[in-house]
Scaffold this motif. Sequence first.
Motif, PDB file in Angstrom:
ATOM      1  N   LYS A 137      47.924 124.944  26.273  1.00 12.27           N
ATOM      2  CA  LYS A 137      46.801 124.225  25.674  1.00 12.27           C
ATOM      3  C   LYS A 137      45.506 124.740  26.304  1.00 12.27           C
ATOM      4  N   PRO A 138      45.212 126.016  26.102  1.00  9.96           N
ATOM      5  CA  PRO A 138      44.111 126.623  26.853  1.00  9.96           C
ATOM      6  C   PRO A 138      42.731 126.238  26.325  1.00  9.96           C
ATOM      7  N   GLN A 139      41.772 126.168  27.240  1.00 12.44           N
ATOM      8  CA  GLN A 139      40.378 126.118  26.830  1.00 12.44           C
ATOM      9  C   GLN A 139      40.029 127.462  26.202  1.00 12.44           C
ATOM     10  N   VAL A 140      39.185 127.447  25.185  1.00 18.38           N
ATOM     11  CA  VAL A 140      38.816 128.708  24.534  1.00 18.38           C
ATOM     12  C   VAL A 140      38.147 129.633  25.537  1.00 18.38           C
ATOM     13  N   VAL A 141      37.134 129.140  26.229  1.00 22.48           N
ATOM     14  CA  VAL A 141      36.492 129.897  27.308  1.00 22.48           C
ATOM     15  C   VAL A 141      36.822 129.170  28.602  1.00 22.48           C
ATOM     16  N   PHE A 142      37.617 129.797  29.450  1.00 21.40           N
ATOM     17  CA  PHE A 142      38.077 129.115  30.657  1.00 21.40           C
ATOM     18  C   PHE A 142      36.984 129.110  31.714  1.00 21.40           C
ATOM     19  N   ASP A 143      36.852 127.984  32.402  1.00 16.38           N
ATOM     20  CA  ASP A 143      35.849 127.807  33.446  1.00 16.38           C
ATOM     21  C   ASP A 143      36.353 128.460  34.735  1.00 16.38           C
ATOM     22  N   GLN A 144      35.838 129.656  35.011  1.00 20.58           N
ATOM     23  CA  GLN A 144      36.293 130.400  36.180  1.00 20.58           C
ATOM     24  C   GLN A 144      35.981 129.656  37.473  1.00 20.58           C
ATOM     25  N   GLU A 145      34.852 128.976  37.518  1.00 19.99           N
ATOM     26  CA  GLU A 145      34.471 128.253  38.725  1.00 19.99           C
ATOM     27  C   GLU A 145      35.471 127.135  39.033  1.00 19.99           C
ATOM     28  N   SER A 146      35.968 126.468  37.986  1.00 25.96           N
ATOM     29  CA  SER A 146      36.968 125.411  38.188  1.00 25.96           C
ATOM     30  C   SER A 146      38.242 125.982  38.797  1.00 25.96           C
ATOM     31  N   PHE A 147      38.606 127.178  38.354  1.00 28.19           N
ATOM     32  CA  PHE A 147      39.811 127.815  38.892  1.00 28.19           C
ATOM     33  C   PHE A 147      39.588 128.237  40.345  1.00 28.19           C
ATOM     34  N   ASN A 148      38.359 128.667  40.681  1.00 26.52           N
ATOM     35  CA  ASN A 148      38.028 128.969  42.072  1.00 26.52           C
ATOM     36  C   ASN A 148      38.168 127.729  42.946  1.00 26.52           C
ATOM     37  N   SER A 262      21.553 131.926  12.427  1.00 31.92           N
ATOM     38  CA  SER A 262      22.671 132.655  11.803  1.00 31.92           C
ATOM     39  C   SER A 262      23.350 133.548  12.824  1.00 31.92           C
ATOM     40  N   LEU A 263      22.539 134.185  13.678  1.00 33.32           N
ATOM     41  CA  LEU A 263      23.109 135.010  14.750  1.00 33.32           C
ATOM     42  C   LEU A 263      23.926 134.138  15.698  1.00 33.32           C
ATOM     43  N   GLN A 264      23.373 132.992  16.062  1.00 31.82           N
ATOM     44  CA  GLN A 264      24.087 132.105  16.986  1.00 31.82           C
ATOM     45  C   GLN A 264      25.415 131.660  16.395  1.00 31.82           C
ATOM     46  N   TYR A 265      25.441 131.409  15.091  1.00 30.08           N
ATOM     47  CA  TYR A 265      26.686 131.028  14.423  1.00 30.08           C
ATOM     48  C   TYR A 265      27.718 132.142  14.546  1.00 30.08           C
ATOM     49  N   ARG A 266      27.288 133.388  14.339  1.00 31.70           N
ATOM     50  CA  ARG A 266      28.235 134.518  14.427  1.00 31.70           C
ATOM     51  C   ARG A 266      28.746 134.688  15.857  1.00 31.70           C
ATOM     52  N   LEU A 267      27.856 134.555  16.835  1.00 35.12           N
ATOM     53  CA  LEU A 267      28.286 134.687  18.229  1.00 35.12           C
ATOM     54  C   LEU A 267      29.246 133.569  18.617  1.00 35.12           C
ATOM     55  N   ASP A 268      28.950 132.346  18.182  1.00 32.93           N
ATOM     56  CA  ASP A 268      29.848 131.222  18.460  1.00 32.93           C
ATOM     57  C   ASP A 268      31.215 131.447  17.829  1.00 32.93           C
ATOM     58  N   LYS A 269      31.216 132.035  16.629  1.00 31.08           N
ATOM     59  CA  LYS A 269      32.479 132.322  15.943  1.00 31.08           C
ATOM     60  C   LYS A 269      33.287 133.358  16.714  1.00 31.08           C
ATOM     61  N   PHE A 270      32.610 134.381  17.225  1.00 31.12           N
ATOM     62  CA  PHE A 270      33.279 135.408  18.026  1.00 31.12           C
ATOM     63  C   PHE A 270      33.877 134.792  19.289  1.00 31.12           C
ATOM     64  N   ILE A 271      33.101 133.939  19.952  1.00 33.28           N
ATOM     65  CA  ILE A 271      33.580 133.281  21.183  1.00 33.28           C
ATOM     66  C   ILE A 271      34.780 132.391  20.877  1.00 33.28           C
ATOM     67  N   GLU A 272      34.702 131.645  19.785  1.00 34.16           N
ATOM     68  CA  GLU A 272      35.791 130.744  19.395  1.00 34.16           C
ATOM     69  C   GLU A 272      37.066 131.521  19.080  1.00 34.16           C
ATOM     70  N   ASN A 273      36.929 132.675  18.449  1.00 34.85           N
ATOM     71  CA  ASN A 273      38.098 133.460  18.031  1.00 34.85           C
ATOM     72  C   ASN A 273      38.737 134.239  19.168  1.00 34.85           C
ATOM     73  N   THR A 274      37.947 134.621  20.169  1.00 33.02           N
ATOM     74  CA  THR A 274      38.445 135.524  21.205  1.00 33.02           C
ATOM     75  C   THR A 274      38.562 134.909  22.590  1.00 33.02           C
ATOM     76  N   GLY A 275      37.802 133.825  22.839  1.00 32.90           N
ATOM     77  CA  GLY A 275      37.749 133.280  24.187  1.00 32.90           C
ATOM     78  C   GLY A 275      36.832 134.061  25.101  1.00 32.90           C
ATOM     79  N   ILE A 276      36.045 134.987  24.557  1.00 36.43           N
ATOM     80  CA  ILE A 276      35.149 135.837  25.344  1.00 36.43           C
ATOM     81  C   ILE A 276      33.709 135.398  25.101  1.00 36.43           C
ATOM     82  N   ASP A 277      33.062 134.872  26.121  1.00 36.00           N
ATOM     83  CA  ASP A 277      31.655 134.496  26.005  1.00 36.00           C
ATOM     84  C   ASP A 277      30.810 135.749  26.203  1.00 36.00           C
ATOM     85  N   ILE A 278      30.492 136.387  25.094  1.00 38.09           N
ATOM     86  CA  ILE A 278      29.808 137.677  25.128  1.00 38.09           C
ATOM     87  C   ILE A 278      28.377 137.557  25.641  1.00 38.09           C
TER      88      ILE A 278
END
Length: 300
Positions: A137-148, A262-278
């Motif tokens: 049940k992963p977070q889409v973008v994992f909080d690295q600081e929490s894991f630290n 519109s750009l923000q929507y595309r970036l959010d979509k990329f982050i949601e699909n990949t888990g990578i906060d570009i």
Amino acid sequence: MLEKLENLFQTAFTTTYNAQDNNRYWFQTEDGRKFGIVKTALSNSEHNLLKTLFHPIETLNVEQNNTKNQQRWYDFLFNDAKEVPFLQDVKTLRFFYFYLKQPIDDFNSFQEAITGGFQQPIILMINETQGLIIDEKPQVVFDQESFNQLSDTLTSDFFVKIDSYIGQLHQVNHLLKEKFNHEFQCFNTIHRYANREKTITFYEALPLLMIHSPSFVKKDILSDLFVESIEGQEMLHTIQVFLQCNLNASLTAKKLYIHRNSLQYRLDKFIENTGIDIRSFANAAFVSLAMILLKSENYQ
């Protein structure tokens, strides 16, 4: 090299890896191939030589401490089990990898402490000092600081140094085991060679892998979610321009002739699909390298 070893040790040599076979010394080559040699067939000097040439793989009888679900995952990832261990409602997951300076005396308490940091983790010990967390049940973008912070807590509570690594967000499909194997080899290599922070993500590890073991760096190592996300020309072009504009959203929107929203929507979509906060530099650097890698392998 493996052919020569097979000729030398004959029936004592095998490339069929079995993590629970404690009668052999197990090793892994730089390109990820595993092999074992019966312990009694090796002299001390031969064993020491092999340890300098290849990466030793420690073995552990894990069955005795595993729950049924843990054993299903272990058999799926490390043995030849065909049955998939994940449930139908699991669509994505993430692997976390950890290496201990010394074995844990109270593994049950250690496992309970890890469980508190996840929703439904499955914790496997690969050997006495190496483990794996499977987050269904992963977070889409994992909080690295929490894991630290979790690593700090484990270190202080159990008096053991922990090096940990955060894997990619993976699609749950028939290629999952193959993707795991690539990622597992990546972090094993990084752990052996690289100077590292307390926790490293796969996105931070890729440049290190290119330096220390470039033979591992192929498009198959990338998550399918990332590859599929840039198959559409609009998304691919958006990401390329965003990188060319040094992550400047206003300049990117201007060059694309679109509204910033519109750009923000595309970036959010990329982050949601990949888990990578570009939008972060380290992740953007990974995306840039990964796109070059795909292009170099004639990706269309």
